[in-house]
Enzyme design. Sequence first.
Site, PDB file in Angstrom:
ATOM      1  N   CYS A 187       0.817  -1.247  -0.138  1.00 14.37           N
ATOM      2  CA  CYS A 187       0.005   0.037   0.101  1.00 14.37           C
ATOM      3  C   CYS A 187       0.856   1.382  -0.032  1.00 14.37           C
ATOM      4  N   LYS A 195      -1.984   7.244  -5.788  1.00 14.67           N
ATOM      5  CA  LYS A 195      -2.933   8.347  -5.394  1.00 14.67           C
ATOM      6  C   LYS A 195      -2.057   9.624  -5.672  1.00 14.67           C
ATOM      7  N   GLY A 207      -5.843  -5.199 -18.898  1.00 15.72           N
ATOM      8  CA  GLY A 207      -6.519  -5.106 -17.706  1.00 15.72           C
ATOM      9  C   GLY A 207      -7.457  -3.906 -17.460  1.00 15.72           C
ATOM     10  N   GLY A 208      -8.651  -4.189 -17.427  1.00 17.52           N
ATOM     11  CA  GLY A 208      -9.511  -2.798 -17.343  1.00 17.52           C
ATOM     12  C   GLY A 208     -10.174  -2.967 -15.952  1.00 17.52           C
ATOM     13  N   GLU A 227      -9.457  -5.429 -22.347  1.00 18.28           N
ATOM     14  CA  GLU A 227      -9.992  -5.959 -21.224  1.00 18.28           C
ATOM     15  C   GLU A 227     -10.793  -7.396 -21.413  1.00 18.28           C
ATOM     16  N   GLY A 251      -4.868  -8.560 -12.060  1.00 15.99           N
ATOM     17  CA  GLY A 251      -5.213  -9.160 -10.850  1.00 15.99           C
ATOM     18  C   GLY A 251      -3.942  -9.314  -9.856  1.00 15.99           C
ATOM     19  N   ASP A 277      -4.781  -9.124   2.237  1.00 16.57           N
ATOM     20  CA  ASP A 277      -4.483  -9.840   1.068  1.00 16.57           C
ATOM     21  C   ASP A 277      -4.423 -11.178   0.580  1.00 16.57           C
ATOM     22  N   HIS A 305     -25.480  23.071   1.774  1.00 14.44           N
ATOM     23  CA  HIS A 305     -25.608  23.494   0.401  1.00 14.44           C
ATOM     24  C   HIS A 305     -24.501  24.636  -0.028  1.00 14.44           C
TER      25      HIS A 305
HETATM   26  P1  FAD Z   1       0.866  -5.934   1.670  1.00  8.39           P
HETATM   27  O1  FAD Z   1       0.480  -4.420   1.529  1.00  8.39           O
HETATM   28  O2  FAD Z   1       1.094  -6.527   0.509  1.00  8.39           O
HETATM   29  O3  FAD Z   1       2.037  -6.136   2.812  1.00  8.39           O
HETATM   30  C1  FAD Z   1       2.674  -7.258   3.090  1.00  8.39           C
HETATM   31  C2  FAD Z   1       4.047  -7.379   3.421  1.00  8.39           C
HETATM   32  O4  FAD Z   1       4.596  -8.543   3.569  1.00  8.39           O
HETATM   33  C3  FAD Z   1       4.934  -6.529   2.357  1.00  8.39           C
HETATM   34  O5  FAD Z   1       5.648  -5.437   3.146  1.00  8.39           O
HETATM   35  C4  FAD Z   1       5.815  -7.633   2.308  1.00  8.39           C
HETATM   36  O6  FAD Z   1       7.169  -7.009   2.047  1.00  8.39           O
HETATM   37  C5  FAD Z   1       5.595  -8.579   3.471  1.00  8.39           C
HETATM   38  N1  FAD Z   1       6.093  -9.970   3.186  1.00  8.39           N
HETATM   39  C6  FAD Z   1       5.567 -10.606   2.255  1.00  8.39           C
HETATM   40  N2  FAD Z   1       5.836 -12.094   2.433  1.00  8.39           N
HETATM   41  C7  FAD Z   1       7.079 -11.818   3.325  1.00  8.39           C
HETATM   42  C8  FAD Z   1       7.754 -13.042   3.934  1.00  8.39           C
HETATM   43  N3  FAD Z   1       7.949 -14.303   3.692  1.00  8.39           N
HETATM   44  N4  FAD Z   1       8.684 -12.441   4.783  1.00  8.39           N
HETATM   45  C9  FAD Z   1       8.599 -11.324   5.402  1.00  8.39           C
HETATM   46  N5  FAD Z   1       7.767 -10.167   4.919  1.00  8.39           N
HETATM   47  C10 FAD Z   1       7.149 -10.688   3.876  1.00  8.39           C
HETATM   48  N6  FAD Z   1      -5.904  -0.655  -1.678  1.00  8.39           N
HETATM   49  C11 FAD Z   1      -6.973   0.432  -1.384  1.00  8.39           C
HETATM   50  O7  FAD Z   1      -7.314   0.025  -0.351  1.00  8.39           O
HETATM   51  N7  FAD Z   1      -6.825   1.702  -1.841  1.00  8.39           N
HETATM   52  C12 FAD Z   1      -6.035   1.866  -2.796  1.00  8.39           C
HETATM   53  O8  FAD Z   1      -6.120   2.912  -3.623  1.00  8.39           O
HETATM   54  C13 FAD Z   1      -5.262   0.862  -3.407  1.00  8.39           C
HETATM   55  N8  FAD Z   1      -4.359   1.348  -4.336  1.00  8.39           N
HETATM   56  C14 FAD Z   1      -3.393   0.387  -5.121  1.00  8.39           C
HETATM   57  C15 FAD Z   1      -2.668   0.451  -5.738  1.00  8.39           C
HETATM   58  C16 FAD Z   1      -1.858  -0.434  -6.534  1.00  8.39           C
HETATM   59  C17 FAD Z   1      -1.044  -0.071  -7.683  1.00  8.39           C
HETATM   60  C18 FAD Z   1      -1.978  -1.615  -5.704  1.00  8.39           C
HETATM   61  C19 FAD Z   1      -0.634  -2.672  -6.508  1.00  8.39           C
HETATM   62  C20 FAD Z   1      -2.621  -2.070  -4.626  1.00  8.39           C
HETATM   63  C21 FAD Z   1      -3.567  -1.173  -4.260  1.00  8.39           C
HETATM   64  N9  FAD Z   1      -4.251  -1.279  -3.270  1.00  8.39           N
HETATM   65  C22 FAD Z   1      -5.218  -0.101  -2.795  1.00  8.39           C
HETATM   66  C23 FAD Z   1      -4.176  -2.551  -2.630  1.00  8.39           C
HETATM   67  C24 FAD Z   1      -3.592  -2.464  -1.343  1.00  8.39           C
HETATM   68  O9  FAD Z   1      -2.092  -2.305  -1.550  1.00  8.39           O
HETATM   69  C25 FAD Z   1      -3.510  -4.048  -0.635  1.00  8.39           C
HETATM   70  O10 FAD Z   1      -4.708  -4.505  -0.669  1.00  8.39           O
HETATM   71  C26 FAD Z   1      -2.900  -3.841   0.666  1.00  8.39           C
HETATM   72  O11 FAD Z   1      -1.460  -3.424   0.717  1.00  8.39           O
HETATM   73  C27 FAD Z   1      -3.087  -5.075   1.454  1.00  8.39           C
HETATM   74  O12 FAD Z   1      -2.293  -5.014   2.637  1.00  8.39           O
HETATM   75  P2  FAD Z   1      -1.426  -6.177   3.424  1.00  8.39           P
HETATM   76  O13 FAD Z   1      -1.168  -5.810   4.646  1.00  8.39           O
HETATM   77  O14 FAD Z   1      -2.624  -7.505   3.573  1.00  8.39           O
HETATM   78  O15 FAD Z   1      -0.325  -6.797   2.359  1.00  8.39           O
HETATM   79  P1  NAD Z   2      -8.676  -6.259 -11.018  1.00  9.25           P
HETATM   80  O1  NAD Z   2      -9.146  -7.499 -10.567  1.00  9.25           O
HETATM   81  O2  NAD Z   2      -9.099  -5.049 -10.325  1.00  9.25           O
HETATM   82  O3  NAD Z   2      -8.860  -6.196 -12.564  1.00  9.25           O
HETATM   83  C1  NAD Z   2      -8.019  -7.017 -13.396  1.00  9.25           C
HETATM   84  C2  NAD Z   2      -8.763  -6.992 -14.958  1.00  9.25           C
HETATM   85  O4  NAD Z   2      -8.109  -7.561 -15.637  1.00  9.25           O
HETATM   86  C3  NAD Z   2     -10.139  -7.309 -14.670  1.00  9.25           C
HETATM   87  O5  NAD Z   2     -11.200  -6.596 -15.305  1.00  9.25           O
HETATM   88  C4  NAD Z   2     -10.264  -8.658 -15.328  1.00  9.25           C
HETATM   89  O6  NAD Z   2     -11.315  -8.930 -16.187  1.00  9.25           O
HETATM   90  C5  NAD Z   2      -8.886  -8.284 -16.554  1.00  9.25           C
HETATM   91  N1  NAD Z   2      -8.196  -9.328 -16.936  1.00  9.25           N
HETATM   92  C6  NAD Z   2      -7.681 -10.625 -16.416  1.00  9.25           C
HETATM   93  N2  NAD Z   2      -7.004 -11.402 -17.034  1.00  9.25           N
HETATM   94  C7  NAD Z   2      -6.814 -10.643 -18.394  1.00  9.25           C
HETATM   95  C8  NAD Z   2      -6.335 -10.820 -19.757  1.00  9.25           C
HETATM   96  N3  NAD Z   2      -5.520 -11.978 -19.882  1.00  9.25           N
HETATM   97  N4  NAD Z   2      -6.456 -10.016 -20.728  1.00  9.25           N
HETATM   98  C9  NAD Z   2      -7.320  -8.939 -20.362  1.00  9.25           C
HETATM   99  N5  NAD Z   2      -7.730  -8.480 -19.308  1.00  9.25           N
HETATM  100  C10 NAD Z   2      -7.683  -9.456 -18.321  1.00  9.25           C
HETATM  101  O7  NAD Z   2      -6.939  -6.506 -10.894  1.00  9.25           O
HETATM  102  P2  NAD Z   2      -5.723  -5.162 -10.811  1.00  9.25           P
HETATM  103  O8  NAD Z   2      -6.504  -3.875 -11.508  1.00  9.25           O
HETATM  104  O9  NAD Z   2      -4.507  -5.822 -11.046  1.00  9.25           O
HETATM  105  O10 NAD Z   2      -5.754  -4.936  -9.283  1.00  9.25           O
HETATM  106  C11 NAD Z   2      -5.661  -5.881  -8.247  1.00  9.25           C
HETATM  107  C12 NAD Z   2      -6.395  -5.491  -6.981  1.00  9.25           C
HETATM  108  O11 NAD Z   2      -5.599  -4.444  -6.205  1.00  9.25           O
HETATM  109  C13 NAD Z   2      -7.627  -4.961  -7.168  1.00  9.25           C
HETATM  110  O12 NAD Z   2      -8.560  -6.096  -6.864  1.00  9.25           O
HETATM  111  C14 NAD Z   2      -7.828  -4.070  -5.868  1.00  9.25           C
HETATM  112  O13 NAD Z   2      -8.188  -4.979  -4.787  1.00  9.25           O
HETATM  113  C15 NAD Z   2      -6.653  -3.774  -5.556  1.00  9.25           C
HETATM  114  N6  NAD Z   2      -6.277  -2.298  -5.680  1.00  9.25           N
HETATM  115  C16 NAD Z   2      -7.183  -1.632  -5.442  1.00  9.25           C
HETATM  116  C17 NAD Z   2      -7.123  -0.086  -5.616  1.00  9.25           C
HETATM  117  C18 NAD Z   2      -8.320   0.970  -5.141  1.00  9.25           C
HETATM  118  O14 NAD Z   2      -8.766   0.322  -3.922  1.00  9.25           O
HETATM  119  N7  NAD Z   2      -8.589   1.949  -5.695  1.00  9.25           N
HETATM  120  C19 NAD Z   2      -6.488   0.253  -6.762  1.00  9.25           C
HETATM  121  C20 NAD Z   2      -5.682  -0.765  -7.216  1.00  9.25           C
HETATM  122  C21 NAD Z   2      -5.367  -1.909  -6.778  1.00  9.25           C
END
Ligand code: FAD
Ligand code: NAD
Length: 480
Positions: A47, A56, A185-186, A208, A276, A317, A452
Amino acid sequence: MAGDQPRRVPLVVLGGGPGGYPAAFAAADSGLEVLVVDEGDGPGGTCLQSGCIPSKALLHVARVISEAADVSAAGVAYGPPSIDLTRLRAWKDGVVAALGGGVAQLAEARSVEWVQARGVLRDAHTLELSSPAGETSLLGFDRLVLATGSRPAWPAALLSDSPLVMDSTAALDLPDVPEKLLVVGGGYIGLELGTVYASLGSRVSVVEMTDGLLPGADRDLVKPLARRLSDRFESIRLRTSVQSLSAESDGVVATLGSDPGEPEEVRYDRVLVAVGRLPNSDRLGLSEAGIEVDEAGRVVVDRSGRTSVEHVFAIGDVCVGPMLAHRATADARRVVAALGGHEPSQGDGRPDLVPAVVFTDPELAWCGLTETEAKAAGRAVTVSRVPWVASGRAHSMGRSDGLTKLLCDPDSGRVLGAGMVGVGAGELIAEAVLAITAGLTASQVAAAIHAHPTLSETLSEAAEHSEGRAIHLLPRRPRK
Ligand code: FAD
Ligand code: NAD
């Protein structure tokens, strides 16, 4: 190491993301001695380091660029932006560093020990730690919280060694602004990062594989977003998948397949794969410790977050549920309550109460029951929609391209679900989350006086509209 008794601590949290570090902090606040193990070189997990926060920060810049362009409609014209990518990257990294520093300070102030190492379970009470320098040691624990998060999924057809084929982490590093970017991926990431690159000047094409963007969201909410994105992006191709990627020195040729239609080869400067994410549950030694995972590799937990092994919990996650940061933090609180012997309360761990926000332009947000789910379940609901053309505030911002809707129980009037699309929907959804979580009725939401002119009035109007008495919409008969 041989012969020595490993150190043993009362509680280890494996992973320091928005699940792990709040779990550790809440545990420390409740008087537990706790140690966090994370292999990353900064706190905050995906995150903070490569997800929510850097994306963001860049989306904020994207919004400023597009608002500056939009205001030309009001007679104020700026020239095209001049973008210094090095400074933009440094600014975004500074945001991450500032927040990471804050988390580290809070850990220290709470005496939460933080160890940088990769942890793998050797048995149900022992982790083997590997430090970045390659040293290994054993760490024993009485109780463990697994918070190892997730990583990008990568279909075999899209595997590539080329740096021109990026995952979200690579894309957030802003290596350059490619002239032509293919986004595979959309979903959340594809649309958010596609928006960033489009605003920086890339010609973005999204493919997508399903028949609509953001498959989990209601279609009427996706429509205004899809309309605006189709102006901003070069193309959005639905029911299309990438059959193969062939990297060249200065570009990537993608073979796009759609049904019906012949496969087509198109050259791009870069490709972002965002299809995904997969739970980080493999190579963790879970089976050695007897911890059950489902067929998708997600750790199986009960309502308090306990795994199949009594003293091991899992959050965020890595286990079943929406992959969202606030959900991981909510899990953390529930698990720490369970560590203190408290039973989960009603509603704890309900995935439908986790709000979803897509930070595109316009933003899209929802919580609780969706209309799609209600239809699929054959559940009668009253749906009231307030298009933002009825909002004075939306007009005054030049952004009436929004919609707020409420789903209510036709008998009790209780708010069951809410969805919004429009500027700032990600902030507006909070009030609906409160209403749904607290079990409020539409009358109660409508009775609260909304300032408002604000966009929040669209929610109170939707609540009034569900009772057939909205001021800015014609009366309606509740539909069942
Ligand atoms: P993570 O944040 O993935 O943290 C897991 C930690 O475990 C990591 O620091 C990793 O280094 C550590 N780890 C893993 N395996 C091991 C191991 N074996 N030993 C030691 N350490 C380990 N979610 C939102 O709610 N809002 C958003 O706007 C949003 N935007 C996102 C944008 C992007 C580009 C991405 C990729 C994700 C986004 N997400 C968003 C999803 C969000 O980042 C995750 O849902 C969230 O970080 C999950 O939290 P977590 O603590 O479960 O795992
Ligand atoms: P996603 O599941 O949101 O979207 C993946 C998209 O890829 C889907 O629409 C799926 O139908 C499509 N897809 C899958 N295989 C494909 C293929 N072979 N060709 C074309 N399209 C394909 O996954 P993401 O965008 O990778 O994000 C992963 C997760 O991270 C999200 O599901 C969400 O939980 C989290 N996330 C959250 C935020 C937020 O909260 N604003 C922002 C980024 C990520």
